[in-house]
Design a protein around this motif. Structure first.
Motif, mmCIF file in Angstrom:
data_model
loop_
_atom_site.group_PDB
_atom_site.id
_atom_site.type_symbol
_atom_site.label_atom_id
_atom_site.label_comp_id
_atom_site.label_asym_id
_atom_site.label_seq_id
_atom_site.Cartn_x
_atom_site.Cartn_y
_atom_site.Cartn_z
ATOM 1 N N GLN A 69 0.827 -1.386 -0.133
ATOM 2 C CA GLN A 69 0.029 0.271 0.125
ATOM 3 C C GLN A 69 0.681 0.938 0.082
ATOM 4 N N GLY A 70 0.616 2.098 -0.965
ATOM 5 C CA GLY A 70 1.232 3.398 -0.898
ATOM 6 C C GLY A 70 2.444 3.331 -1.737
ATOM 7 N N LEU A 71 2.907 2.322 -2.319
ATOM 8 C CA LEU A 71 4.035 2.257 -3.016
ATOM 9 C C LEU A 71 3.960 2.893 -4.502
ATOM 10 N N ALA A 72 2.783 2.873 -5.076
ATOM 11 C CA ALA A 72 2.339 3.796 -6.200
ATOM 12 C C ALA A 72 2.435 5.309 -6.051
ATOM 13 N N MET A 73 1.934 5.865 -5.077
ATOM 14 C CA MET A 73 2.167 7.097 -4.525
ATOM 15 C C MET A 73 3.573 7.509 -4.025
ATOM 16 N N ALA A 74 4.553 6.717 -3.599
ATOM 17 C CA ALA A 74 5.869 6.752 -3.460
ATOM 18 C C ALA A 74 6.548 7.021 -4.706
ATOM 19 N N ARG A 75 6.200 6.237 -5.953
ATOM 20 C CA ARG A 75 6.921 6.000 -6.937
ATOM 21 C C ARG A 75 6.407 7.766 -7.858
ATOM 22 N N ASP A 76 5.222 7.940 -7.753
ATOM 23 C CA ASP A 76 4.911 9.239 -8.346
ATOM 24 C C ASP A 76 5.677 10.382 -7.770
ATOM 25 N N LEU A 77 6.045 10.390 -6.598
ATOM 26 C CA LEU A 77 6.773 11.380 -5.875
ATOM 27 C C LEU A 77 8.312 11.154 -5.976
ATOM 28 N N PHE A 78 8.654 9.977 -6.287
ATOM 29 C CA PHE A 78 10.072 9.796 -6.902
ATOM 30 C C PHE A 78 10.214 10.313 -8.244
ATOM 31 N N CYS A 79 9.265 10.149 -8.872
ATOM 32 C CA CYS A 79 9.586 10.998 -10.502
ATOM 33 C C CYS A 79 9.698 12.380 -10.327
ATOM 34 N N ILE A 80 8.870 12.815 -9.708
ATOM 35 C CA ILE A 80 8.772 14.599 -9.638
ATOM 36 C C ILE A 80 10.126 14.932 -9.049
ATOM 37 N N GLY A 81 10.496 14.409 -7.638
ATOM 38 C CA GLY A 81 11.585 14.950 -7.069
ATOM 39 C C GLY A 81 12.844 14.590 -8.080
ATOM 40 N N THR A 82 13.027 13.228 -8.620
ATOM 41 C CA THR A 82 14.428 13.046 -9.294
ATOM 42 C C THR A 82 14.310 14.075 -10.344
ATOM 43 N N ILE A 83 13.444 14.476 -11.191
ATOM 44 C CA ILE A 83 13.386 15.366 -12.355
ATOM 45 C C ILE A 83 13.777 16.761 -11.722
ATOM 46 N N ALA A 84 13.171 17.070 -10.622
ATOM 47 C CA ALA A 84 13.379 18.447 -10.211
ATOM 48 C C ALA A 84 14.743 18.599 -9.607
ATOM 49 N N ASP A 85 15.310 17.528 -9.066
ATOM 50 C CA ASP A 85 16.837 17.718 -8.674
ATOM 51 C C ASP A 85 17.724 17.554 -9.701
ATOM 52 N N MET A 86 17.400 17.418 -11.214
ATOM 53 C CA MET A 86 18.171 17.142 -12.086
ATOM 54 C C MET A 86 19.249 15.775 -11.879
ATOM 55 N N ALA A 87 18.578 14.933 -11.333
ATOM 56 C CA ALA A 87 19.542 13.681 -10.952
ATOM 57 C C ALA A 87 19.899 13.202 -12.066
ATOM 58 N N PRO A 88 21.158 12.278 -12.398
ATOM 59 C CA PRO A 88 21.337 11.787 -13.715
ATOM 60 C C PRO A 88 20.472 10.709 -13.973
ATOM 61 N N LEU A 89 19.981 10.659 -15.213
ATOM 62 C CA LEU A 89 18.944 9.709 -15.594
ATOM 63 C C LEU A 89 19.480 8.460 -16.119
ATOM 64 N N GLN A 90 20.368 7.744 -15.394
ATOM 65 C CA GLN A 90 20.915 6.592 -15.497
ATOM 66 C C GLN A 90 20.586 5.509 -14.470
ATOM 67 N N GLY A 91 21.071 4.307 -14.582
ATOM 68 C CA GLY A 91 20.700 3.237 -13.589
ATOM 69 C C GLY A 91 19.546 3.091 -13.133
ATOM 70 N N VAL A 92 19.146 3.106 -12.084
ATOM 71 C CA VAL A 92 17.584 2.782 -11.237
ATOM 72 C C VAL A 92 16.865 4.129 -11.550
ATOM 73 N N ASN A 93 17.530 5.149 -11.669
ATOM 74 C CA ASN A 93 16.761 6.608 -11.893
ATOM 75 C C ASN A 93 15.935 6.241 -13.430
ATOM 76 N N ARG A 94 16.609 5.875 -14.412
ATOM 77 C CA ARG A 94 16.097 5.719 -15.529
ATOM 78 C C ARG A 94 15.024 4.642 -15.770
ATOM 79 N N ARG A 95 15.289 3.506 -15.195
ATOM 80 C CA ARG A 95 14.330 2.214 -14.858
ATOM 81 C C ARG A 95 12.936 2.822 -14.186
ATOM 82 N N TRP A 96 13.360 3.399 -13.061
ATOM 83 C CA TRP A 96 11.890 3.758 -12.460
ATOM 84 C C TRP A 96 11.282 4.788 -13.060
ATOM 85 N N LEU A 97 11.845 5.749 -13.590
ATOM 86 C CA LEU A 97 11.465 6.890 -14.263
ATOM 87 C C LEU A 97 10.491 6.344 -15.652
#
Length: 634
Positions: free
Chosen positions: A217-245
Motif C-alpha cells: 500500500q502506498g508504493l504507487a504514491m511513493a513512485r509518483d513522488l520519486f519521479c517528481i523529485g528526481t526530475i526536479a533535482d536534475m539527478a542523472p537519468l541513468q541506472g535505477v533512476n532511468r528504469r524507475w522513471l
C-alpha cells in the motif's frame, strides 16, 4: 536562451560511420549518430538505454538498509511519533512527503520537520534536534541532508535520539554518530543506485520497509513522488533512476495523489501528457516556489492529503507563490542586467552583483538567467545581516564554481557547491578582494575558450526528416534530463521566411529548407541583432500543444549565418576552401590543388574521390570534415 550569433563559436562533431548493426535498433541515422557520439557503440548498449534492467536487490547495495528498516518497522508497530527532517527544495520536500505518506499508512505517526530557508538555513541543526527531543521525538529520519550536520547529530546522540540519515551530498571524511546511513557513495562501485537523489533514497527505504511489513500500500504514491523529485533535482537519468522513471512517468497522469492532480490542474496540463518536460517546467517550479518564498509544510500537506478540496486550495497557494516568484525574478533580473550593461566595455569577466533588498530565495534562478544571457560566471548577493551577504553562484560549462570558491576560501565565511553552481557567505569588507580574485579566474577561463560560448551540435538533420515518425523514434530515447539530455540537432541553409518578436522577448521564426517548412522559437531572444536571410540552426525538437492542436517545432539554442557556397576549413593547421558542385564536394588547398569527392553509396559514410590515395585515412577524414561543415554528413 538563444545565444547571439556574434557571441558564439560552433564546433561541429566529428563525422561518424553508422555501424550497420546499430540500425537493428530501429532508430534513424541522426539519432544513431548522436548516440554513437555519446559513447553508445554497440547494439547492446543501445538496448540497455531503450530498456534498462530492473533494479537489483537494494539490500545488497546499501549496507545499513536492514538496520534502518528494522528501526522503522518497530516505529510502525508501536505507532511511534517520529520526524522526517527534509530540505526546502523540490527534492527535499518530495522526499519528506514520500516518507510521511508511507509511514503514516504503515502505522507510524510521522511529522515533517523542514528548516526555514530564511531563519535556519540548509539542513538539520542542533536547535531543531533540541526542539523535537523536547517534544518527545526519539527517532529522526533525514532526507536530502544530514551527512554534514555533525553538531546536530552529536546533539541527537546526547539526547538519546536515533537518527537515520538518507543523503546524497558529499560525505565528510569522518562520519558523525548515527543509527544508519543510506548514501549512494556507500554502494558498490558502478552500482545502478549511484545516481540517486534524496527522493530516490527515500524511495529505496520506503520500498524495503513496505515489503518487510508485507504491505504494498502506498508504493504507487511513493513512485509518483520519486519521479517528481528526481526530475526536479536534475539527478542523472541513468541506472535505477532511468528504469524507475520509465516505469513511473506514464502513471503520473492518473496518479492517486489528489495533490498532484490539483497541481496539474492549476498548471494547465490536466489535458496533456505528464512527461519529464512537463514535470521539469510545469510541476517542479510550482513546488520549488514554495520552498523559496513560503512554508515547505504547504507542499508536504499538498502531497499527502486525501481531500480534493483541500488539495486544490493548497495547489492554488503554490500557484500564487509561483507567480510571485516569477515577478520577483523578472524584477531582479531587470535590475541586475541594468547594472551589468551600465559598465559597458568595462564589464567584469566574473559578474558579482549585490543588492541588500534582493530575495535569497530567487537569486539563484536569476543568476542562471544572467549566465544564459552574458555567457559569464555570475554571483548575486543579498544582505544577511550583521555585515554579511549571502550569494548564489552559477556558471557556464567549463568554469568550475566549486574550485573557484575553494580558491577563495580564506575570504569566505561559508561556501559550498559543485562545478555548475554554488553559494557562499561573505563579510561586506571582503567583497572587493573576492571579486578581484574571481575575476582573475574568469579572465583566464575566457582566454582559454576564446571569449565566446561554444555551440556543439550532435547530429545533422534536414527539416524534411522532422516528421511524426522521427518524433516517435526520438521519444524512445526519453526520459531526457541530466546525464542524458535531449539531442541537440543542427540543420544548414535554412531560409527565414517569417520572423516575429513575441511578448516577453521571445523570437518566433518560420524556416524553409527546400520543400519543408518548420516553425522555430527562441526563448528570451530579446532582439538586438539583424538576422541573415539564410541561417544554420542548432535546436532541440519539441511538440507544441496549443488549443487542442499538436505541431512539431524547433526550440533554438543557436543560429548563425550560413556559409553559402564556399567555406574555409581548418584541419591539422592547414587551410582548405570547400564548395559544392551538385552532389560533389570540391576541396582546394593553398597551392590550388583540387580534390573532388562524392559519397560512396556502397559504404556508410565513405567517399569516392579523384585522389590517387582515395582510401588514405587523412583523405577520407578530410572529405568527411568537409561534408559535415557543408551540411552533407551525419
Amino acid at each position: 536562451m538563444l545565444s547571439q550569433p556574434s557571441e558564439q563559436r560552433w564546433q561541429l562533431p566529428a563525422p561518424v560511420q553508422i555501424n550497420s548493426e546499430l540500425r537493428s535498433s530501429g532508430l534513424s541515422d541522426p539519432l544513431l549518430a548522436a548516440l554513437q557520439r555519446r559513447g553508445y557503440q554497440d547494439p547492446e548498449a543501445i538496448a540497455v538505454l531503450l530498456e534498462p534492467p530492473d533494479a537489483p536487490d537494494a539490500r545488497r547495495h546499501f549496507p545499513d538498509l536492514g538496520k534502518a528498516v528494522q528501526r522503522l518497522r518497530q516505529a510502525c508497530k508501536d505507532h511511534e511519533r517520529l520526524a522526517i527532517c527534509g530540505d526546502y527544495d523540490a527534492d527535499g520536500m518530495t522526499s519528506t512527503a514520500l516518507l510521511v505518506g508511507v509511514l503514516r499508512l504503515l502505522g507510524a505517526q510521522p511529522q515533517a520537520a523542514i528548516p526555514s530557508r530564511q531563519e535556519d538555513g540548509y539542513g538539520l541543526n542542533s536547535g531543531m534536534v533540541e526542539r523535537l527531543a523536547a517534544d518527545g521525538i526519539r527517532l529522526l529520519v533525514t532526507v536530502d541532508n544530514g551527512v554534514a550536520a555533525r553538531e546536530a547529530l552529536l546533539r541527537a546522540k546526547e539526547l538519546q535520539v536515533d537518527v537515520i540519515v538518507t543523503d546524497h551530498h558529499t560525505l565528510p571524511e569522518e562520519l558523525p554518530p548515527l543509527l544508519a546511513l543510506l548514501h549512494p557513495a556507500c554502494t558498490p562501485e558502478r552500482s545502478p543506485y549511484r545516481g540517486l537523489a534524496g527522493v530516490g533514497l527515500a524511495y529505496v527505504l520506503a520500498i524495503a520497509l513496505a515489503r518487510n511489513c508485507r504491505s504494498e500500500q502506498g508504493l504507487a504514491m511513493a513512485r509518483d513522488l520519486f519521479c517528481i523529485g528526481t526530475i526536479a533535482d536534475m539527478a542523472p537519468l541513468q541506472g535505477v533512476n532511468r528504469r524507475w522513471l520509465m516505469d513511473g512517468l506514464p502513471a503520473l497522469k492518473r496518479s492517486g495523489l489528489v495533490g498532484l492532480q490539483a497541481l496539474q490542474q492549476v498548471a494547465g496540463i490536466d489535458d496533456a501528457p505528464v512527461d519529464a518536460t512537463a514535470v521539469g517546467f510545469q510541476i517542479a517550479p510550482r513546488i520549488n516556489a514554495v520552498g523559496r518564498l513560503g512554508d515547505p509544510q504547504l507542499v508536504v500537506d499538498l502531497l499527502t492529503t486525501n481531500d480534493r478540496e483541500e488539495a486544490l486550495e493548497l495547489a492554488r497557494q503554490c500557484e500564487q507563490l509561483n507567480r510571485q516568484r516569477r515577478d520577483l525574478c523578472d524584477a531582479i533580473e531587470a535590475e541586475a542586467r541594468a547594472l551589468v550593461e551600465a559598465d559597458g566595455e568595462q564589464r567584469s569577466p566574473f559578474l558579482l552583483l549585490a543588492q541588500s533588498h534582493w530575495h535569497h530565495g530567487v537569486i539563484g534562478i536569476v543568476a542562471a538567467r544572467l549566465v544564459d544571457h552574458f555567457g559569464l560566471p555570475v554571483a548575486l548577493l543579498a544582505a544577511e545581516g550583521e555585515g554579511r551577504l549571502r550569494a548564489s553562484v552559477r556558471a557556464p560549462r567549463g568554469f568550475a564554481v566549486d574550485t573557484a570558491l575553494q580558491a577563495c576560501s580564506d575570504l569566505l565565511e561559508r561556501y559550498g557547491g559543485h562545478p555548475a553552481a554554488g553559494g557562499f557567505t561573505v563579510r561586506a569588507e571582503q567583497l572587493t578582494a573576492l571579486h578581484e580574485r574571481l575575476n582573475q579566474r574568469a579572465r583566464s577561463w575566457l582566454e582559454e575558450q576564446g571569449g565566446v560560448r561554444l555551440v556543439e551540435p550532435e547530429a545533422l538533420v534536414n527539416l524534411e526528416q522532422l516528421t511524426s515518425s522521427f518524433w516517435r523514434e526520438l521519444q524512445k530515447l526519453e526520459p531526457f534530463g541530466s546525464g542524458h539530455p535531449a539531442p541537440l540537432f543542427w540543420s544548414s541553409r535554412c531560409c527565414i521566411s517569417q520572423q516575429r518578436l513575441l511578448r516577453g522577448g521571445h523570437l518566433q521564426l518560420t524556416l524553409r529548407q527546400g520543400e519543408a517548412t518548420m516553425r522555430a522559437i527562441a526563448w528570451r531572444w530579446g532582439g538586438g541583432e539583424t538576422l541573415p536571410k539564410e541561417v544554420d540552426v542548432a535546436f532541440q525538437l519539441r511538440l507544441n500543444r496549443w488549443n487542442g492542436t499538436e505541431q512539431l517545432q524547433l526550440e533554438l539554442a543557436a543560429l548563425r549565418a550560413s556559409s553559402g557556397d564556399t567555406l574555409l576549413l581548418e584541419r591539422s593547421n592547414r587551410h582548405y576552401w570547400v564548395s559544392r558542385d551538385g552532389d560533389a564536394l570540391v576541396i582546394r588547398n593553398a597551392a590550388g590543388d583540387e580534390l573532388r569527392g562524392q559519397p560512396d553509396l556502397a559504404t556508410s559514410g565513405g567517399f569516392h574521390s579523384n585522389h590517387p590515395d582515395n582510401d588514405h585515412p587523412y583523405v577520407q577524414a578530410l572529405l568527411q570534415d568537409a561534408a559535415m561543415a557543408m551540411g552533407l554528413a551525419a
